[in-house]
Design a protein around this motif. Sequence first.
Motif, mmCIF file in Angstrom:
data_model
loop_
_atom_site.group_PDB
_atom_site.id
_atom_site.type_symbol
_atom_site.label_atom_id
_atom_site.label_comp_id
_atom_site.label_asym_id
_atom_site.label_seq_id
_atom_site.Cartn_x
_atom_site.Cartn_y
_atom_site.Cartn_z
ATOM 1 N N THR A 61 0.831 -1.197 0.000
ATOM 2 C CA THR A 61 0.000 0.000 0.000
ATOM 3 C C THR A 61 0.867 1.249 0.000
ATOM 4 O OG1 THR A 61 -1.745 1.214 1.165
ATOM 5 C CG2 THR A 61 -0.146 0.036 2.517
ATOM 6 N N LYS A 62 0.332 2.298 -0.592
ATOM 7 C CA LYS A 62 1.008 3.593 -0.574
ATOM 8 C C LYS A 62 0.276 4.570 0.352
ATOM 9 C CE LYS A 62 2.767 3.130 -5.313
ATOM 10 N NZ LYS A 62 2.790 3.721 -6.684
ATOM 11 N N ASN A 63 -0.842 4.114 0.888
ATOM 12 C CA ASN A 63 -1.675 5.009 1.689
ATOM 13 C C ASN A 63 -1.446 4.804 3.188
ATOM 14 O OD1 ASN A 63 -3.574 6.921 2.317
ATOM 15 N ND2 ASN A 63 -5.344 5.647 1.850
ATOM 16 N N HIS A 64 -0.192 4.948 3.599
ATOM 17 C CA HIS A 64 0.120 4.751 5.018
ATOM 18 C C HIS A 64 -0.511 5.829 5.895
ATOM 19 C CE1 HIS A 64 3.439 2.403 3.103
ATOM 20 N NE2 HIS A 64 3.106 1.567 4.062
ATOM 21 N N LEU A 65 -0.617 7.056 5.362
ATOM 22 C CA LEU A 65 -1.219 8.136 6.134
ATOM 23 C C LEU A 65 -2.673 7.805 6.475
ATOM 24 C CD1 LEU A 65 -1.142 10.936 7.387
ATOM 25 C CD2 LEU A 65 -1.738 11.892 5.130
ATOM 26 N N GLY A 66 -3.396 7.231 5.512
ATOM 27 C CA GLY A 66 -4.787 6.852 5.764
ATOM 28 C C GLY A 66 -4.900 5.860 6.903
ATOM 29 N N TYR A 67 -3.989 4.882 6.935
ATOM 30 C CA TYR A 67 -4.026 3.883 8.002
ATOM 31 C C TYR A 67 -3.609 4.474 9.350
ATOM 32 C CZ TYR A 67 -4.858 0.176 4.656
ATOM 33 O OH TYR A 67 -5.425 -0.632 3.704
ATOM 34 N N ILE A 68 -2.661 5.403 9.323
ATOM 35 C CA ILE A 68 -2.245 6.062 10.565
ATOM 36 C C ILE A 68 -3.419 6.844 11.156
ATOM 37 C CG2 ILE A 68 -0.775 7.878 11.518
ATOM 38 C CD1 ILE A 68 1.389 6.977 9.520
ATOM 39 N N LEU A 69 -4.135 7.568 10.296
ATOM 40 C CA LEU A 69 -5.295 8.336 10.766
ATOM 41 C C LEU A 69 -6.399 7.409 11.268
ATOM 42 C CD1 LEU A 69 -5.515 11.111 8.013
ATOM 43 C CD2 LEU A 69 -4.793 11.386 10.395
ATOM 44 N N PHE A 73 -7.937 7.424 15.047
ATOM 45 C CA PHE A 73 -9.355 7.595 15.349
ATOM 46 C C PHE A 73 -9.962 6.327 15.949
ATOM 47 C CE2 PHE A 73 -9.112 10.760 11.688
ATOM 48 C CZ PHE A 73 -8.942 11.838 12.545
ATOM 49 N N SER A 74 -9.387 5.188 15.594
ATOM 50 C CA SER A 74 -9.842 3.929 16.190
ATOM 51 C C SER A 74 -9.516 3.897 17.680
ATOM 52 C CB SER A 74 -9.177 2.743 15.482
ATOM 53 O OG SER A 74 -9.567 1.528 16.064
ATOM 54 N N ILE A 75 -8.317 4.362 18.041
ATOM 55 C CA ILE A 75 -7.909 4.396 19.450
ATOM 56 C C ILE A 75 -8.780 5.373 20.232
ATOM 57 C CG2 ILE A 75 -6.057 5.026 21.046
ATOM 58 C CD1 ILE A 75 -4.070 4.152 18.855
ATOM 59 N N TYR A 173 -10.023 -5.796 2.223
ATOM 60 C CA TYR A 173 -10.611 -5.542 3.538
ATOM 61 C C TYR A 173 -9.802 -6.160 4.688
ATOM 62 C CZ TYR A 173 -12.805 -10.121 2.614
ATOM 63 O OH TYR A 173 -13.032 -11.437 2.308
ATOM 64 N N LEU A 174 -9.152 -7.308 4.457
ATOM 65 C CA LEU A 174 -8.341 -7.898 5.526
ATOM 66 C C LEU A 174 -7.038 -7.135 5.738
ATOM 67 C CD1 LEU A 174 -8.819 -11.758 5.030
ATOM 68 C CD2 LEU A 174 -9.826 -10.267 6.775
ATOM 69 N N SER A 175 -6.490 -6.598 4.647
ATOM 70 C CA SER A 175 -5.282 -5.784 4.802
ATOM 71 C C SER A 175 -5.609 -4.491 5.534
ATOM 72 C CB SER A 175 -4.665 -5.472 3.430
ATOM 73 O OG SER A 175 -5.481 -4.601 2.678
ATOM 74 N N GLN A 176 -6.821 -3.959 5.315
ATOM 75 C CA GLN A 176 -7.251 -2.770 6.050
ATOM 76 C C GLN A 176 -7.313 -3.065 7.545
ATOM 77 O OE1 GLN A 176 -10.558 -0.434 4.288
ATOM 78 N NE2 GLN A 176 -10.508 -1.916 2.637
ATOM 79 N N ALA A 177 -7.893 -4.204 7.888
ATOM 80 C CA ALA A 177 -7.994 -4.587 9.297
ATOM 81 C C ALA A 177 -6.606 -4.775 9.900
ATOM 82 C CB ALA A 177 -8.810 -5.870 9.430
ATOM 83 N N PHE A 178 -5.713 -5.462 9.171
ATOM 84 C CA PHE A 178 -4.363 -5.741 9.682
ATOM 85 C C PHE A 178 -3.602 -4.454 9.939
ATOM 86 C CE2 PHE A 178 0.174 -6.603 9.116
ATOM 87 C CZ PHE A 178 0.353 -7.666 9.986
ATOM 88 N N TYR A 179 -3.605 -3.543 8.959
ATOM 89 C CA TYR A 179 -2.855 -2.297 9.119
ATOM 90 C C TYR A 179 -3.444 -1.416 10.218
ATOM 91 C CZ TYR A 179 0.388 -2.681 5.200
ATOM 92 O OH TYR A 179 1.419 -3.054 4.379
ATOM 93 N N THR A 180 -4.762 -1.417 10.357
ATOM 94 C CA THR A 180 -5.396 -0.619 11.409
ATOM 95 C C THR A 180 -4.955 -1.103 12.784
ATOM 96 O OG1 THR A 180 -7.328 -0.191 10.003
ATOM 97 C CG2 THR A 180 -7.581 0.190 12.367
ATOM 98 N N LEU A 182 -2.224 -2.885 13.406
ATOM 99 C CA LEU A 182 -0.770 -2.729 13.516
ATOM 100 C C LEU A 182 -0.397 -1.304 13.924
ATOM 101 C CD1 LEU A 182 2.092 -3.873 13.107
ATOM 102 C CD2 LEU A 182 1.928 -3.188 10.701
ATOM 103 N N PHE A 183 -0.935 -0.321 13.205
ATOM 104 C CA PHE A 183 -0.596 1.064 13.516
ATOM 105 C C PHE A 183 -1.156 1.495 14.871
ATOM 106 C CE2 PHE A 183 0.130 1.484 8.844
ATOM 107 C CZ PHE A 183 1.426 1.991 8.917
ATOM 108 N N ALA A 184 -2.333 1.012 15.219
ATOM 109 C CA ALA A 184 -2.908 1.334 16.525
ATOM 110 C C ALA A 184 -2.035 0.762 17.647
ATOM 111 C CB ALA A 184 -4.329 0.797 16.631
#
Length: 289
Positions: A61-69, A73-75, A173-180, A182-184
């Motif tokens: 993915t190139k959208n690391h900022l999206g996952y960081i945000l 917000f998840s936290i 969708y699973l990569s979205q869950a994993f990165y969320t 991980l970054f959290a």
Amino acid sequence: MNFLGVVFKILNLLIFTVISIILLAKSHTINPVEEFFIICISGIAFLFPWVVFTKAKYLKTKNHLGYILRALFSITGMVTWIEALKSIGSNEATLISYLIPLFTLALAAVFKEEKINKIVFLSITLCIVIILFTLKLETLKFNLWGVSVALCSVVSWALYEIICKKQSYSEHYLSQAFYTFLFAGLMMLPYVIRNDILSKIIDHKEIGFLGALRVMNVVCLFLAYKFAPINVLAPLAFLRLVFMGIGSFILFQIIPSLSVVIASIIIVAINIYTFQIQKLRKNNANEIL
């Protein structure tokens, strides 16, 4: 396709309610940050076999900022939500959570650099007045802290859902869950190390299975947004009180008061009306074009 979106959204709300009730039951022995960190770690562990099996090909993915945000917000959303449950009660916190769809509409307009529709603004204002009046009826002393953290949770989840909707078309969708997760987890790690929370993970390992539930919760949310537009899904938020009321009664023998139920019905009706007006305006604008 909308039907699938509705089904996944209902599952998302149901699973989130189960997680919330269990975390509330455990909140007297462990704080919300510790609870959510354990969920993130167990969520990563739950998804790790998928990462190995697919050789991590979906994690590019190139959208690391999206996952960081999203992680941020998840936290804030989960931690303040648990604190709100503890401070003002499950049913009252759920009542405030009905603001999420309206805040989602308003914040989405802000990010698109558009003016917030007057109807949306009036709907949010009216709902806040109804909520404050209802909570004043429920308690002798107004709990400003509980209401404040509940509103913080509303804003956090609204921002989370906006980003989630944007990424649901471009990322697995699973990569979205994993990165969320991980970054959290990485964001909370300094707090965890400083407060020696790692030693508590073993003591509260039963919370770990909530990681699997949280994965399913996140996946259901991603799939809901993939199969149905936000204006179809947002009114389903009324099911929160139904599910939370049942769960609170089973575990804590707490029944939603009549004023909370009436306020919930009114706020849900305002939500549905507002989203229908928005949908009609969008359709009319498309016809003109």
